[in-house]
Motif scaffolding. Structure first.
Motif, PDB file in Angstrom:
ATOM      1  N   TYR A 179       0.857  -1.181   0.000  1.00  0.00           N
ATOM      2  CA  TYR A 179       0.000   0.000   0.000  1.00  0.00           C
ATOM      3  C   TYR A 179       0.891   1.227   0.000  1.00  0.00           C
ATOM      4  O   TYR A 179       1.833   1.330   0.792  1.00  0.00           O
ATOM      5  CB  TYR A 179      -0.892   0.001   1.251  1.00  0.00           C
ATOM      6  CG  TYR A 179      -1.876   1.149   1.313  1.00  0.00           C
ATOM      7  CD1 TYR A 179      -3.074   1.102   0.615  1.00  0.00           C
ATOM      8  CD2 TYR A 179      -1.606   2.281   2.086  1.00  0.00           C
ATOM      9  CE1 TYR A 179      -3.977   2.156   0.687  1.00  0.00           C
ATOM     10  CE2 TYR A 179      -2.504   3.329   2.161  1.00  0.00           C
ATOM     11  CZ  TYR A 179      -3.693   3.271   1.460  1.00  0.00           C
ATOM     12  OH  TYR A 179      -4.574   4.317   1.520  1.00  0.00           O
ATOM     13  N   GLY A 222       1.282   4.343   1.294  1.00  0.00           N
ATOM     14  CA  GLY A 222       0.780   5.262   2.309  1.00  0.00           C
ATOM     15  C   GLY A 222       1.445   6.625   2.253  1.00  0.00           C
ATOM     16  O   GLY A 222       0.860   7.624   2.662  1.00  0.00           O
ATOM     17  N   ALA A 280      -5.989   7.120   4.734  1.00  0.00           N
ATOM     18  CA  ALA A 280      -4.980   6.068   4.654  1.00  0.00           C
ATOM     19  C   ALA A 280      -5.163   5.049   5.774  1.00  0.00           C
ATOM     20  O   ALA A 280      -5.056   3.833   5.553  1.00  0.00           O
ATOM     21  CB  ALA A 280      -3.578   6.676   4.705  1.00  0.00           C
ATOM     22  N   ALA A 336      -6.015   1.124   5.135  1.00  0.00           N
ATOM     23  CA  ALA A 336      -5.104   0.090   5.617  1.00  0.00           C
ATOM     24  C   ALA A 336      -5.845  -0.908   6.502  1.00  0.00           C
ATOM     25  O   ALA A 336      -5.658  -2.133   6.387  1.00  0.00           O
ATOM     26  CB  ALA A 336      -3.937   0.721   6.376  1.00  0.00           C
ATOM     27  N   ASN A 382       4.167  -1.340   3.417  1.00  0.00           N
ATOM     28  CA  ASN A 382       3.907   0.061   3.100  1.00  0.00           C
ATOM     29  C   ASN A 382       5.069   0.642   2.301  1.00  0.00           C
ATOM     30  O   ASN A 382       6.202   0.173   2.395  1.00  0.00           O
ATOM     31  CB  ASN A 382       3.733   0.868   4.382  1.00  0.00           C
ATOM     32  CG  ASN A 382       3.316   2.298   4.092  1.00  0.00           C
ATOM     33  OD1 ASN A 382       2.256   2.534   3.521  1.00  0.00           O
ATOM     34  ND2 ASN A 382       4.150   3.262   4.466  1.00  0.00           N
ATOM     35  N   TRP A 423       4.618   7.391   6.034  1.00  0.00           N
ATOM     36  CA  TRP A 423       3.250   7.447   6.550  1.00  0.00           C
ATOM     37  C   TRP A 423       3.023   8.875   7.018  1.00  0.00           C
ATOM     38  O   TRP A 423       3.951   9.516   7.512  1.00  0.00           O
ATOM     39  CB  TRP A 423       3.072   6.456   7.707  1.00  0.00           C
ATOM     40  CG  TRP A 423       1.629   6.165   8.001  1.00  0.00           C
ATOM     41  CD1 TRP A 423       0.893   6.669   9.047  1.00  0.00           C
ATOM     42  CD2 TRP A 423       0.743   5.345   7.237  1.00  0.00           C
ATOM     43  NE1 TRP A 423      -0.407   6.196   8.974  1.00  0.00           N
ATOM     44  CE2 TRP A 423      -0.530   5.375   7.875  1.00  0.00           C
ATOM     45  CE3 TRP A 423       0.883   4.583   6.075  1.00  0.00           C
ATOM     46  CZ2 TRP A 423      -1.636   4.688   7.392  1.00  0.00           C
ATOM     47  CZ3 TRP A 423      -0.222   3.896   5.594  1.00  0.00           C
ATOM     48  CH2 TRP A 423      -1.461   3.948   6.240  1.00  0.00           C
TER      49      TRP A 423
END
Length: 382
Positions: A168, A170, A201, A205, A219, A223
């Motif tokens: 993902y 992020g 986000a 997630a 990730n 973040w």
């Protein structure tokens, strides 16, 4: 300050601790133009032209970023082939082509290649989600597929006895914070830090964790805020007790926001350039984050990461997303993969090797052939 003490001294789960081979998949709208300047690795560009590495680099999955620089090879290619059409125009042809996706065909290939785990990109930097998310995108409503590609691949991979993980993005989402990224400083300056993005986000997630129970939570970039991570990590481990988390969770909001000032960004880039000259290029080979189960190294060696579990990742070619401009010689052969895996394995690492499918989900023969040749070499004489 975020408290990560609950995860202190958590052992790496046995299934992941053993050096092994995994397959990464980068697939998305960027497979429609399928272009980036070929021939020079991202690592070499960070040495030879650091200030423009991300617009001159071979990463086809960064097409939308390079398109923002009107002088870039990507912008020139785009003008020749697509005129002034925006990147978003690739959505319709991707949605149509991707209906040919065959999760079983992918999983069969990955099993035949000897993969023990598979990590699938659910959302890359363009923000387009490959599952029918129930979390609305505040900036681009409906910016997701209707077909559940994530779920289909999860079922096919697990049916064959392999672990399934999720990537993902992020730290970058160009629907939330679109700005030109040419170098490392500008990349961190582009991390969205708004409350809306933090909530988006985190919700996505958690949705991915709850819906697909990924064995790997991978990730990318950063973040938006470290303050949200203890909650997210605790939730993940509650759902997947033997899951593993990578190390790309830098969450220093003041840093990201400060780098939007040109002078601060220039000073940051000068420090990175100095480090490259002294120590070489190590993507995520620096100081460890407050918590992770393994470190990642991109297009490089992790031999310097002593005493910790690590993973080497790279594409079969010089890109992660499919780049139709790449020459056959830019791709690894089965022997190249075998040699790299032996090197990584000797230092206790895992090798997560990426395939970049075409928009219709087909995996180019130059990639599938190399994977199967590697499997034959790994099996030894008949």
């Amino acid at each position: 300050m975020a408290d990560f003490s609950a995860f202190k001294d958590r052992p790496v789960p046995a299934w992941y601790a053993e050096p092994q081979f995994g397959v990464f998949i980068h697939w998305g709208m960027f497979a429609i133009p399928a272009f980036a300047p070929p021939g020079v690795s991202i690592s070499d560009l960070f040495v030879s032209d650091y200030d423009n590495a991300f617009v001159l680099g071979p990463y086809a999955e960064w097409y939308a970023n390079a398109l923002r620089d009107p002088t870039s090879p990507t912008a020139k290619h785009h003008a020749e082939h697509y005129g002034d059409a925006p990147y978003d125009a690739f959505r319709a042809p991707f949605d149509e082509a991707s209906q040919a996706f065959d999760a079983d065909a992918w999983a069969d290939l990955f099993l035949a290649a000897g993969a023990k785990y598979v990590v699938f990109v659910t959302k890359h930097h363009d923000g387009y989600c490959l599952w029918p998310t129930s979390v609305p995108n505040p900036w681009k409503p409906g910016w997701n597929s209707q077909r559940d590609f994530v779920g289909e691949l999860a079922a096919a991979v697990r049916k064959r006895g392999m672990r399934f993980g999720l990537y993902y993005s992020g730290g970058l989402d160009w629907t939330a914070h679109p700005r030109l990224i040419r170098n490392m400083g500008e990349m961190f300056a582009a991390v969205p830090t708004s409350d809306d993005y933090r909530a988006y986000a985190l919700a996505q997630a958690k949705e991915l964790i709850d819906r697909y129970q990924p064995s790997v939570l991978w990730n990318d970039i950063a973040w938006p805020s470290a303050e949200d991570l203890p909650e997210l990590f605790a939730h993940y481990y509650a759902v997947v007790p033997d899951g593993v988390i990578n190390d790309r969770w830098l969450g220093v909001t003041p840093l990201f926001e400060s780098l939007r000032e040109p002078a601060a960004c220039a000073a940051f880039n000068d420090r990175i350039k100095d480090s490259i000259q002294k120590n070489g290029v190590h993507f995520n080979g620096g100081a460890p984050p407050p918590h992770c189960d393994f470190r990642t190294v991109e297009y490089g060696s992790g031999a310097h990461l002593k005493g910790v579990k690590w993973e080497s990742t790279r594409g079969l070619g010089l890109a992660f997303g499919y780049n139709a401009a790449e020459a056959t010689d830019d791709y690894m052969t089965g022997q190249d993969i075998a040699d790299l895996f032996a090197e990584v394995k000797a230092d206790g690492g895992n090798l997560l090797l990426n395939v970049g499918p075409r928009a219709d989900g087909s995996i180019p023969e130059v990639q599938s052939k190399a994977l199967l040749e590697f499997a034959r070499l790994a099996a030894g004489p008949a």
